[in-house]
Design a protein around this motif. Structure first.
Motif, mmCIF file in Angstrom:
data_model
loop_
_atom_site.group_PDB
_atom_site.id
_atom_site.type_symbol
_atom_site.label_atom_id
_atom_site.label_comp_id
_atom_site.label_asym_id
_atom_site.label_seq_id
_atom_site.Cartn_x
_atom_site.Cartn_y
_atom_site.Cartn_z
ATOM 1 N N TRP A 48 1.461 8.057 9.671
ATOM 2 C CA TRP A 48 1.713 8.127 8.226
ATOM 3 C C TRP A 48 2.089 6.755 7.675
ATOM 4 O O TRP A 48 1.604 6.326 6.634
ATOM 5 N N VAL A 49 2.967 6.052 8.397
ATOM 6 C CA VAL A 49 3.379 4.708 7.966
ATOM 7 C C VAL A 49 2.197 3.748 7.987
ATOM 8 O O VAL A 49 2.008 2.943 7.056
ATOM 9 N N ILE A 50 1.384 3.806 9.042
ATOM 10 C CA ILE A 50 0.208 2.930 9.126
ATOM 11 C C ILE A 50 -0.763 3.229 7.989
ATOM 12 O O ILE A 50 -1.327 2.310 7.374
ATOM 13 N N SER A 51 -0.943 4.515 7.685
ATOM 14 C CA SER A 51 -1.818 4.890 6.581
ATOM 15 C C SER A 51 -1.299 4.344 5.256
ATOM 16 O O SER A 51 -2.076 3.851 4.422
ATOM 17 N N PHE A 52 0.022 4.424 5.060
ATOM 18 C CA PHE A 52 0.603 3.865 3.843
ATOM 19 C C PHE A 52 0.390 2.352 3.793
ATOM 20 O O PHE A 52 0.074 1.787 2.733
ATOM 21 N N GLY A 53 0.544 1.683 4.937
ATOM 22 C CA GLY A 53 0.318 0.237 4.977
ATOM 23 C C GLY A 53 -1.098 -0.127 4.592
ATOM 24 O O GLY A 53 -1.326 -1.097 3.851
ATOM 25 N N ILE A 54 -2.065 0.655 5.062
ATOM 26 C CA ILE A 54 -3.466 0.407 4.697
ATOM 27 C C ILE A 54 -3.663 0.620 3.199
ATOM 28 O O ILE A 54 -4.332 -0.175 2.525
ATOM 29 N N GLY A 55 -3.058 1.691 2.666
ATOM 30 C CA GLY A 55 -3.171 1.956 1.242
ATOM 31 C C GLY A 55 -2.532 0.866 0.398
ATOM 32 O O GLY A 55 -3.080 0.472 -0.645
ATOM 33 N N PHE A 56 -1.383 0.377 0.850
ATOM 34 C CA PHE A 56 -0.707 -0.710 0.131
ATOM 35 C C PHE A 56 -1.562 -1.969 0.139
ATOM 36 O O PHE A 56 -1.680 -2.665 -0.879
ATOM 37 N N TRP A 57 -2.182 -2.258 1.275
ATOM 38 C CA TRP A 57 -3.045 -3.446 1.395
ATOM 39 C C TRP A 57 -4.249 -3.322 0.464
ATOM 40 O O TRP A 57 -4.609 -4.276 -0.245
ATOM 41 N N LEU A 129 4.430 19.619 3.600
ATOM 42 C CA LEU A 129 5.496 18.853 2.942
ATOM 43 C C LEU A 129 5.054 17.412 2.679
ATOM 44 O O LEU A 129 5.363 16.842 1.624
ATOM 45 N N ALA A 130 4.326 16.827 3.636
ATOM 46 C CA ALA A 130 3.846 15.456 3.454
ATOM 47 C C ALA A 130 2.849 15.382 2.297
ATOM 48 O O ALA A 130 2.883 14.440 1.487
ATOM 49 N N ALA A 144 -1.981 5.973 -1.835
ATOM 50 C CA ALA A 144 -2.250 6.131 -0.403
ATOM 51 C C ALA A 144 -2.067 7.599 -0.014
ATOM 52 O O ALA A 144 -0.959 8.130 -0.082
ATOM 53 N N TYR A 145 -3.160 8.235 0.383
ATOM 54 C CA TYR A 145 -3.112 9.661 0.716
ATOM 55 C C TYR A 145 -3.581 9.875 2.149
ATOM 56 O O TYR A 145 -4.662 9.426 2.531
ATOM 57 N N THR A 146 -2.743 10.563 2.907
ATOM 58 C CA THR A 146 -3.090 10.903 4.279
ATOM 59 C C THR A 146 -3.265 12.405 4.448
ATOM 60 O O THR A 146 -4.183 12.859 5.128
ATOM 61 N N PHE A 147 -2.389 13.178 3.840
ATOM 62 C CA PHE A 147 -2.441 14.634 3.953
ATOM 63 C C PHE A 147 -2.966 15.301 2.682
ATOM 64 O O PHE A 147 -3.604 16.343 2.759
#
Length: 253
Positions: A48-57, A129-130, A144-147
């Motif tokens: 989840w954190v890595i996905s957010f990092g990719i979205g932020f980038w 919840l995520a 940034a969306y993962t779920f």
């Protein structure tokens, strides 16, 4: 009469013993907390954190020219595949230990299935919840969306949770099956089964392609929606439980 009474008493004792050992077989799967608790939690959080990092980038490199750009990743599946590998570990390591503790194969399979169901339900709840948090914060402010993927949340968060739980349970049964089959068969027999399955899938794909059926297959999946797919996965998982029990009945430690 005496013989009948004795047989009835023995049967009652066996049923009582079965019921008393199932909770112990369930707890046995969590004797090492890292196996089905901490490792999946770490993978869940890390992906989840890595996905957010990719979205932020992505947001940073596109904001100046295009504005905020949403990013959707499949990082959520990392936890599912992790659970599949851990289920295989249960078959290869916990099963021999359970036999050494004199657990019957039936009791062990019931305990394993209940443990897998509990872990899968927790994953489904966590996924829902995520997704809710991602929707509430617009992808943490950077899209940034993962779920909360559009296709997964069209039927609501409850349907998403059920689908995620059913998928996790099916994958865990799948991982357990192959590890159990490896213990049951010789290596060349296992590869024969794998090759046969690949051939069946290849022939099926060729038939669908020959008759231009991929569009119909895609429409069928879309018509099921997430809730319907969760039901099909649940049915597949129940068949997997039966197949796994059939395999371990003759497996040795």
């Amino acid at each position: 009469m005496t013989t009948t009474a004795s047989t009835s008493t023995i049967g009652t004792r066996d049923e009582a013993s079965l019921r008393s050992r199932i909770p112990a077989a369930f707890r046995l799967q969590f004797t090492v907390p890292s196996q089905l608790i901490w490792v999946p939690l770490i993978v869940f959080g890390a992906s989840w954190v890595i996905s957010f990092g990719i979205g932020f980038w992505i947001n940073q490199i596109t904001e100046a020219e295009y504005g905020v750009a949403d990013s959707v990743t499949g990082a959520s599946q990392a936890t599912i595949w992790t659970l599949g590998f851990l289920a295989a570990y249960v078959s290869s390591h916990t099963f021999p230990f359970a036999l050494a503790l004199s657990y019957s194969r039936r009791v062990f399979m019931i305990g394993v299935s209940l443990a897998f169901a509990a872990v899968s339900a927790c994953f489904g709840l966590g996924a829902a919840l995520a997704a809710w948090l991602e929707e509430a914060t617009d992808g943490f402010g950077v899209g940034a969306y993962t779920f909360a993927m559009p296709l997964l949340i069209d039927d609501g968060l409850v349907a998403l949770g059920l689908f995620a739980a059913a998928l996790a349970f099916a994958v865990m049964q799948f991982g357990f099956f192959w590890a159990s089959l490896y213990r049951r068969l010789r290596l060349i027999q296992l590869w024969a089964v794998i090759i046969a399955m690949v051939l069946v899938l290849a022939v099926a794909a060729m038939m669908i392609t020959t008759y231009d059926g991929w569009a119909a297959v895609g429409r069928w999946f879309l018509q099921q929606h997430i809730a319907g797919l969760a039901g099909w996965l649940g049915l597949l998982s129940l068949l997997g439980v039966g197949a796994n029990y059939a395999v371990i009945r003759r497996s040795t430690a």
